[in-house]
Design a protein around this motif. Structure first.
Motif, PDB file in Angstrom:
ATOM      1  N   PRO A  64       2.418   3.464  -1.721  1.00 32.89           N
ATOM      2  CA  PRO A  64       1.184   3.914  -2.373  1.00 32.89           C
ATOM      3  C   PRO A  64       0.230   2.753  -2.655  1.00 32.89           C
ATOM      4  O   PRO A  64       0.656   1.594  -2.767  1.00 32.89           O
ATOM      5  CB  PRO A  64       1.688   4.534  -3.681  1.00 32.89           C
ATOM      6  CG  PRO A  64       3.118   4.848  -3.436  1.00 32.89           C
ATOM      7  CD  PRO A  64       3.612   3.809  -2.485  1.00 32.89           C
ATOM      8  N   HIS A  65      -1.042   3.075  -2.762  1.00 29.82           N
ATOM      9  CA  HIS A  65      -2.062   2.076  -3.041  1.00 29.82           C
ATOM     10  C   HIS A  65      -1.896   1.568  -4.469  1.00 29.82           C
ATOM     11  O   HIS A  65      -2.106   2.309  -5.428  1.00 29.82           O
ATOM     12  CB  HIS A  65      -3.446   2.691  -2.849  1.00 29.82           C
ATOM     13  CG  HIS A  65      -4.553   1.701  -2.850  1.00 29.82           C
ATOM     14  ND1 HIS A  65      -5.777   1.962  -3.431  1.00 29.82           N
ATOM     15  CD2 HIS A  65      -4.636   0.443  -2.330  1.00 29.82           C
ATOM     16  CE1 HIS A  65      -6.563   0.907  -3.274  1.00 29.82           C
ATOM     17  NE2 HIS A  65      -5.890  -0.015  -2.611  1.00 29.82           N
ATOM     18  N   SER A  66      -1.544   0.298  -4.604  1.00 25.99           N
ATOM     19  CA  SER A  66      -1.175  -0.247  -5.914  1.00 25.99           C
ATOM     20  C   SER A  66      -2.319  -0.990  -6.596  1.00 25.99           C
ATOM     21  O   SER A  66      -2.088  -1.798  -7.494  1.00 25.99           O
ATOM     22  CB  SER A  66       0.030  -1.184  -5.769  1.00 25.99           C
ATOM     23  OG  SER A  66      -0.283  -2.253  -4.892  1.00 25.99           O
ATOM     24  N   GLY A  67      -3.551  -0.724  -6.163  1.00 29.82           N
ATOM     25  CA  GLY A  67      -4.699  -1.370  -6.789  1.00 29.82           C
ATOM     26  C   GLY A  67      -5.933  -0.509  -6.678  1.00 29.82           C
ATOM     27  O   GLY A  67      -5.858   0.686  -6.340  1.00 29.82           O
ATOM     28  N   LEU A  68      -7.052  -1.130  -6.965  1.00 32.17           N
ATOM     29  CA  LEU A  68      -8.353  -0.465  -6.912  1.00 32.17           C
ATOM     30  C   LEU A  68      -9.200  -1.208  -5.889  1.00 32.17           C
ATOM     31  O   LEU A  68      -9.339  -2.433  -5.972  1.00 32.17           O
ATOM     32  CB  LEU A  68      -9.010  -0.543  -8.289  1.00 32.17           C
ATOM     33  CG  LEU A  68     -10.235   0.323  -8.566  1.00 32.17           C
ATOM     34  CD1 LEU A  68      -9.848   1.794  -8.622  1.00 32.17           C
ATOM     35  CD2 LEU A  68     -10.866  -0.100  -9.888  1.00 32.17           C
ATOM     36  N   ASP A  69      -9.742  -0.498  -4.905  1.00 33.86           N
ATOM     37  CA  ASP A  69     -10.621  -1.121  -3.917  1.00 33.86           C
ATOM     38  C   ASP A  69     -12.069  -0.962  -4.363  1.00 33.86           C
ATOM     39  O   ASP A  69     -12.527   0.160  -4.619  1.00 33.86           O
ATOM     40  CB  ASP A  69     -10.432  -0.483  -2.542  1.00 33.86           C
ATOM     41  CG  ASP A  69      -9.146  -0.930  -1.867  1.00 33.86           C
ATOM     42  OD1 ASP A  69      -8.464  -1.810  -2.422  1.00 33.86           O
ATOM     43  OD2 ASP A  69      -8.826  -0.397  -0.791  1.00 33.86           O
ATOM     44  N   LEU A  70     -12.779  -2.086  -4.443  1.00 32.90           N
ATOM     45  CA  LEU A  70     -14.186  -2.092  -4.845  1.00 32.90           C
ATOM     46  C   LEU A  70     -15.030  -2.523  -3.653  1.00 32.90           C
ATOM     47  O   LEU A  70     -14.824  -3.602  -3.085  1.00 32.90           O
ATOM     48  CB  LEU A  70     -14.397  -3.038  -6.026  1.00 32.90           C
ATOM     49  CG  LEU A  70     -13.665  -2.633  -7.310  1.00 32.90           C
ATOM     50  CD1 LEU A  70     -13.687  -3.771  -8.329  1.00 32.90           C
ATOM     51  CD2 LEU A  70     -14.293  -1.383  -7.899  1.00 32.90           C
ATOM     52  N   ALA A  71     -15.975  -1.678  -3.258  1.00 35.94           N
ATOM     53  CA  ALA A  71     -16.840  -1.968  -2.118  1.00 35.94           C
ATOM     54  C   ALA A  71     -17.903  -2.983  -2.519  1.00 35.94           C
ATOM     55  O   ALA A  71     -18.601  -2.798  -3.516  1.00 35.94           O
ATOM     56  CB  ALA A  71     -17.491  -0.688  -1.616  1.00 35.94           C
TER      57      ALA A  71
END
Length: 285
Positions: free
Chosen positions: A178-185
């Motif tokens: 699972p995605h274990s972070g936050l992606d910021l554009a």
């Protein structure tokens, strides 16, 4: 001393104690006791903070003004139900505190990666990945007894959320963690700023994460910044909130420039949104 003077002196002492307690209190993150969330567990009354452990790992304990509070990171693998916090008082007495974890379902995301080695690494890649995973785990499990300055973070980079925390991911239709972070554009080269003060634990260029920085904020709270185009800090360096640590890039396993930002609490990856003092532009609670 006259009685009236004695009461006045006691009042002043009590007021000073209350003010000092308020100043020591740390603003807490949002409570969300689910897998990938944070549980706030009020501890028994005590003049001194007890030691706390969850799943055998030390847990942050902070002054909440009127009492001590355990701030527990819950891994994405946590099962719904009753969980126990192990406490050790300054006297050595052992206690437990129970708390509940609710269920949570995360959405699914399918991503196409053109570089197939980033989906199915070759043998030489796996040897490198194994070495790097040990180093990454070690950095994220960092512990020191210093209480963080704050548990409310500013965004490390300006930009909306492109991938939220906890997504169940498929790369080229193959299931992955699972995605274990936050992606910021954000645009390549945009400055990345420390969301709070701390110490640089490690930096490096990793197979999946690309150029990466780890910041230790105290008591098991560690933040990680990945896919950077450049790194402007080095291990052991003290950093203040708002200082630039590097720039947004597209190194490692990516489909484009962005910042992957992880928050680790007692070695559990948790949702960074719970720590934000201001929501990203397109995000909503």
């Amino acid at each position: 001393m006259k009685t009236s003077h004695r009461f006045a002196a006691l009042f002043v002492l009590s007021l000073n104690w209350l003010l000092a307690t308020a100043l020591m209190a740390v603003e807490l993150p949002d409570a969300l006791p689910v897998p990938g969330g944070v549980a706030l567990v009020e501890l028994p009354p005590s003049a001194t903070a007890p030691r706390a452990k969850f799943n055998g790992k030390p847990v942050m304990v902070v002054n909440n003004g009127a009492s001590f509070m355990a701030v527990v990171g819950l891994p994405l693998s946590a099962k719904p139900g009753t969980h126990k916090l192990e406490l050790t008082e300054p006297s050595g007495k052992k206690l437990t505190r129970e708390f509940q974890v609710a269920d949570k379902s995360y959405e699914t995301q399918h991503i196409t990666i053109k570089n197939k080695r980033m989906v199915t690494p070759e043998k030489r890649d796996m040897e490198r990945i194994g070495r790097e995973q040990h180093r990454i785990r070690q950095a994220l499990a960092t512990w020191n007894d210093d209480t963080p300055d704050t548990l409310r973070f500013a965004l490390p980079v300006r930009g909306p959320v492109s991938s939220p925390f906890g997504l169940r991911r498929f790369f080229n239709e193959q299931p992955r963690k699972p995605h274990s972070g936050l992606d910021l554009a954000a645009d390549e080269g945009a400055p990345i700023r420390a969301p709070a003060s701390g110490t640089i634990v490690d930096t490096g260029d990793f197979f999946f994460n690309g150029n990466t920085v780890f910041i230790d904020h105290g008591q098991g709270l560690v933040t990680m910044y990945c896919h950077m185009s450049r790194v402007d800090v080095k291990a052991g360096q003290e950093i203040r909130a708002g200082e630039v640590i590097g720039a947004v890039g597209k190194t490692g396993r990516v489909t484009g420039a962005h910042l992957h930002w992880s928050v680790s609490l007692n070695d559990a990856r948790v949702d960074p949104m719970l720590f934000l003092d201001q929501l990203p532009p397109t995000a909503a609670k």
